[in-house]
Design an enzyme around this catalytic site. Structure first.
Site, short mmCIF file in Angstrom:
data_model
loop_
_atom_site.label_atom_id
_atom_site.label_comp_id
_atom_site.label_asym_id
_atom_site.label_seq_id
_atom_site.Cartn_x
_atom_site.Cartn_y
_atom_site.Cartn_z
N ASP A 147 110.79 122.25 -35.54
CA ASP A 147 111.13 121.86 -36.91
C ASP A 147 111.69 123.02 -37.73
O ASP A 147 111.23 123.29 -38.83
CB ASP A 147 109.87 121.28 -37.57
CG ASP A 147 110.11 120.75 -38.96
OD1 ASP A 147 111.17 120.14 -39.18
OD2 ASP A 147 109.24 120.94 -39.83
N GLU A 399 101.59 124.33 -30.94
CA GLU A 399 101.61 122.89 -30.72
C GLU A 399 102.19 122.46 -29.38
O GLU A 399 103.10 121.62 -29.33
CB GLU A 399 102.37 122.20 -31.86
CG GLU A 399 101.71 122.42 -33.20
CD GLU A 399 102.16 121.44 -34.27
OE1 GLU A 399 103.28 120.91 -34.14
OE2 GLU A 399 101.40 121.22 -35.22
N TYR A 455 97.30 117.63 -40.61
CA TYR A 455 98.03 117.05 -41.75
C TYR A 455 97.35 115.78 -42.26
O TYR A 455 98.03 114.82 -42.59
CB TYR A 455 99.49 116.81 -41.36
CG TYR A 455 100.26 118.12 -41.24
CD1 TYR A 455 100.83 118.70 -42.35
CD2 TYR A 455 100.36 118.78 -40.01
CE1 TYR A 455 101.50 119.92 -42.25
CE2 TYR A 455 101.03 119.99 -39.91
CZ TYR A 455 101.60 120.56 -41.04
OH TYR A 455 102.26 121.76 -40.94
N GLU A 493 97.91 125.52 -39.95
CA GLU A 493 98.83 124.69 -40.74
C GLU A 493 98.05 123.58 -41.43
O GLU A 493 97.17 122.98 -40.82
CB GLU A 493 99.92 124.05 -39.86
CG GLU A 493 100.96 125.01 -39.37
CD GLU A 493 102.10 124.33 -38.57
OE1 GLU A 493 102.35 123.13 -38.79
OE2 GLU A 493 102.71 125.03 -37.74
C1 GCB Z 1 104.04 121.35 -37.43
C2 GCB Z 1 104.88 122.41 -36.83
C3 GCB Z 1 105.78 123.06 -37.86
C4 GCB Z 1 106.38 121.99 -38.76
C5 GCB Z 1 105.24 121.31 -39.50
C6 GCB Z 1 105.71 120.20 -40.45
O1 GCB Z 1 103.04 120.94 -36.92
O2 GCB Z 1 104.13 123.39 -36.17
O3 GCB Z 1 106.79 123.74 -37.18
O4 GCB Z 1 107.32 122.50 -39.65
O5 GCB Z 1 104.38 120.74 -38.57
O6 GCB Z 1 105.98 120.49 -41.60
O7 GCB Z 1 105.80 119.07 -40.03
#
Ligand code: GCB
Length: 588
Positions: A147, A399, A455, A493
Site C-alpha cells: 500500500d 504482514e 484496525y 499499526e
Molecule cells: C497495513 C499495511 C500498511 C497499509 C495500512 C493501511 O496493514 O501494513 O502498509 O498502509 O495497513 O492503511 O491500510
C-alpha cells in the site's frame, strides 16, 4: 548528486544500442529523487520498465594509486552501472546501498561517463513483492501487493570515493554496563595486516584506547545514550605503520544496552514504553528521494508530539535518518523491505480481509528464490545499521501471509540469520496482519516481542460499529495473553483514514472527529493490558499509494498531512504522549 540526464527505455534496447556511452534524447533529472511526480503526463509518472540515468564526473590525477569507488545510497529497484561504457556492478533491491570499484576503469585527470540502467518492475520473488501487468496498449503497469506508491529512481546520494588501498572495511561495537562505567567490545575489519588502533573521544578528550582488530574499550563514568537525551562519543579507528597513518575512520557511537526482559523493553536496564509512528519516506514531488528538509521537519514534529520511536515501514530508510535518530535520541525498529508477501488478486487489502485469492505464499515454486533475496536484504540491512544506538530491533517482515503451512520453514532461517549476524543480538519481530490470530499465526513463536497491525474500528466494524469492534479487539487480546510467555506486545499499526478537510458533529468515518474517537477506543484497550508496551500509530503523515477506490490520492491515515501540518489527532497525541511517563507500565 545534482542534475543528471534521464531516458525511458520501454523496449529494453539501451544495452545493445550502447546507451551507456550517452543517452539519445535525454531529459534532465535531479538526483536524489524519484522520477515519478516530476512529470506532468500520466505515462511518464506511471512508467514501469527499464530507464536510464547518466552523468559525467571528473577524477583528479592525484587519485591515481588509490582505490576509486562509486557508492549508491540506493537505486530502486534494480540497477546495472556502467562507467565509460563498461559494466561495473549490478544490484537487486531498491533500499540499501551498494558500490562499484572503478579504479582501473576511470581515466585520471579527465571526465568519465557514468550511466545507470534501472528497472522498477515488481515480481513475487523480489522485495517488495507484487506483479507487473501489461495493458492492452502494450504498456507495463506496476501492480504492488503493498500500500505505497511504487516510487523509483536514484533516491539517495551517489558518492565518488577515493580510498587507500589498504583500508578499514567495517567495524562493530557491543556495549556492556559495568560497575563505574561501560565496556565496549569492538571488532574492526581491514583488508591488510598492519596494526589497528582504536580510540574513543568525549568531545576533544580521549576516554579510551585499545590496539588490535578486536578488543574491549573501558570507559569510566560513561555517559549513556538515552531517549531524547542522546550522548554520542567519537569512535576513531586507524590503521598504522609505525607513526604513519594508512587509513582512518570516524563515527559517532552511543553507549547503551537494549533488551527484552520479563515483558518489558529495557534501555540501559530501565523500562521504556514505545510511542510513535510507522512512517514512510514520502513527500510531495520528490517521492521517496532523500530530502533533508523533510527529514528535519519530521524530527521536529516527532519531538513536538512526544514520540520516542518509529518503525522504518516498509524498508530501510536513508542512512541520514538513522544518524539523526542517534543524535536526537529516537528508537528505531528497522524493517527489511519484506512487504507484500501474500498473494492477492487485487492488493494487500483483499488478501488481509480473506477475500483475495489465497495461495500459500511460502509454498510456491518461487519461494526458495524469494528466501535468498530476503536473506540478502536482511544481511545488508543489519550490516549497514548494526552500530546505530537508535536501532533497537529488527522487523523481519510486514504482514506476510503467516497462517499457511510453509510459514515456519520460511521464517526460521531468517530469524536465525538476524541473530547470527547482529553483534548486539537485538530483539526480532514481524508485523502481524489482521486475521492472523494467536492460534492461527504460525510465525509468532519466532518473535522476541509481538507486533500487531490492527484496525478494529476502521477496516473492521468501523463507525457506529466501533463498540462491537472494541469487544472483538479485547477478545483477541485475551487470546494473545495466553501465548506471550513473558514477551511484550506493541502495536506497529492502528489508524483511521482522515481527510483534513472534514469536520462532522456527530462524527462520521473519515472526519477528524472520528479519528480521535477511534484513537481513544484503541488507547483504552492498550491501557488495560500491561503487556502492551508500545503504540506506533499508522501513519506519521499522509502518503502516496497506487490510485484506487480505497484511497483518496493516497493513504490518509496520517496524524500529520503530507505537508507535515497537524491534523486534530496530533494535538490529541501530544496530550497523551507528553503525559505518559517514559517507563509507563514499567517494572520499576
Ligand atoms: C497495513 C499495511 C500498511 C497499509 C495500512 C493501511 O496493514 O501494513 O502498509 O498502509 O495497513 O492503511 O491500510
Amino acid at each position: 548528486d545534482g542534475m543528471w540526464k534521464f531516458a525511458f527505455d520501454p523496449e529494453s534496447k539501451g544495452v545493445e544500442a550502447n546507451w551507456a556511452a550517452g543517452l539519445p534524447n535525454p531529459v534532465s533529472m535531479p538526483v536524489p529523487s524519484s522520477f515519478c511526480d516530476i512529470f506532468t503526463d500520466k505515462d511518464s509518472r506511471e512508467y514501469c520498465g527499464d530507464f536510464w540515468y547518466e552523468t559525467d564526473f571528473f577524477v583528479p590525477g592525484e587519485w591515481s594509486g588509490k582505490e576509486v569507488q562509486i557508492r549508491f545510497g540506493s537505486a530502486t529497484h534494480r540497477a546495472r552501472v556502467f562507467v565509460n561504457g563498461v559494466e561495473v556492478v549490478s544490484h537487486e533491491g531498491g533500499f540499501l546501498p551498494f558500490d562499484a570499484t572503478v579504479t582501473d576503469i576511470v581515466r585520471y585527470n579527465q571526465y568519465n561517463k557514468l550511466a545507470v540502467l534501472l528497472n522498477n518492475e515488481l515480481n513475487e520473488y523480489m522485495l517488495p513483492a507484487g506483479q507487473t501487468a501489461t495493458l492492452a496498449n502494450g504498456k507495463k503497469m506496476a501492480a504492488p501487493y503493498f500500500d505505497f506508491y511504487n516510487y523509483a529512481g536514484l533516491h539517495r546520494p551517489v558518492k565518488l570515493m577515493a580510498l587507500p588501498k589498504e583500508r578499514i572495511l567495517d567495524f562493530s561495537v557491543v556495549h556492556r554496563l559495568v560497575e563505574g562505567g561501560a565496556e565496549v567490545d569492538y571488532t574492526v575489519t581491514t583488508n591488510g595486516d598492519h596494526d589497528v588502533v582504536v580510540e574513543v573521544f568525549d568531545g576533544c578528550t580521549k576516554v579510551a584506547e585499545a590496539c588490535g582488530k578486536t578488543g574491549t574499550l573501558k570507559i569510566a563514568d560513561a555517559k549513556l545514550w538515552n531517549v531524547h537525551a542522546a550522548y554520542l562519543y567519537t569512535f576513531n579507528v586507524r590503521i598504522v605503520d609505525g607513526s604513519e597513518v594508512i587509513d582512518e575512520y570516524y563515527d559517532k557511537i552511543g553507549i547503551r544496552t537494549f533488551e527484552v526482559k520479563d515483558g518489558h523493553f529495557l534501555l540501559n536496564g530501565k523500562s521504556v514504553y514505545l510511542r510513535g509512528f510507522g512512517k514512510h519516506e514520502d513527500a510531495d514531488i520528490r517521492g521517496r528521494g532523500l530530502d533533508l528538509v523533510t527529514v528535519k521537519r519530521d524530527y521536529e514534529c516527532m519531538k513536538w508530539i512526544g514520540a520516542n520511536c518509529f518503525r522504518t515501514s516498509h524498508y530501510p530508510y536513508a542512512e541520514e535518518l538513522y544518524q539523526m535518530a542517534d543524535e536526537e535520541g529516537f528508537l528505531i525498529i528497522d524493517e527489511v523491505p519484506a512487504v507484500g508477501l501474500m498473494e492477492s488478486t487485487m492488493n494487500f487489502l483483499a488478501a488481509s480481509q480473506g477475500n483475495g485469492k489465497k495461495v500459500g505464499f511460502f509454498e510456491k515454486e518461487t519461494t526458495p528464490k524469494l528466501l535468498e533475496n530476503h536473506k540478502a536484504a536482511l544481511t545488508d540491512m543489519i550490516n549497514r545499521d548494526k552500530n546505530h544506538a537508535s536501532v533497537i530491533a529488527w522487523s523481519i517482515l510486514n504482514e506476510p501471509e503467516c497462517t499457511s503451512e510453509g510459514t515456519e520453514a520460511y521464517f526460521k532461517p531468517l530469524f536465525d540469520l538476524a541473530h547470527e549476524i547482529d553483534p548486539q543480538k537485538r530483539p526480532r519481530t514481524y508485523a502481524i496482519i489482521m486475521k492472523s490470530f494467536p492460534n492461527t499465526s504460525k510465525g509468532q513463536q519466532f518473535c522476541d516481542f509481538i507486533s500487531l497491525n490492527r484496525y478494529y474500528g476502521w477496516y473492521v466494524m468501523g463507525g457506529m460499529g466501533i463498540s462491537d469492534a472494541e469487544v472483538a479487539f479485547r477478545r483477541e487480546m485475551d487470546g494473545w495473553a495466553k501465548v506471550l510467555n513473558g514477551r511484550p506486545m506493541i502495536f506497529t499499526e492502528y489508524g483511521a483514514d482522515t481527510m483534513p478537510s472534514e469536520h462532522k458533529l456527530p462524527s462520521v468515518m473519515w472526519s477528524q472527529e472520528y479519528q480521535n474517537e477511534y484513537l481513544d477506543m484503541n488507547h483504552n484497550v492498550f491501557d488495560s493490558y500491561d503487556f502492551v508496551q508500545g503504540e506506533l500509530v499508522w501513519n506519521f503523515a499522509d502518503f502516496q499509494t497506487t490510485e484506487g477506490i480505497m484511497r483518496v490520492n493516497g493513504n490518509k491515515k496520517g496524524i500529520f498531512t503530507r505537508q507535515r501540518q497537524p491534523k486534530d489527532a496530533a494535538f490529541h497525541f501530544r496530550a497523551r504522549w507528553t503525559s505518559l511517563p517514559l517507563d509507563y507500565k514499567g517494572n520499576n
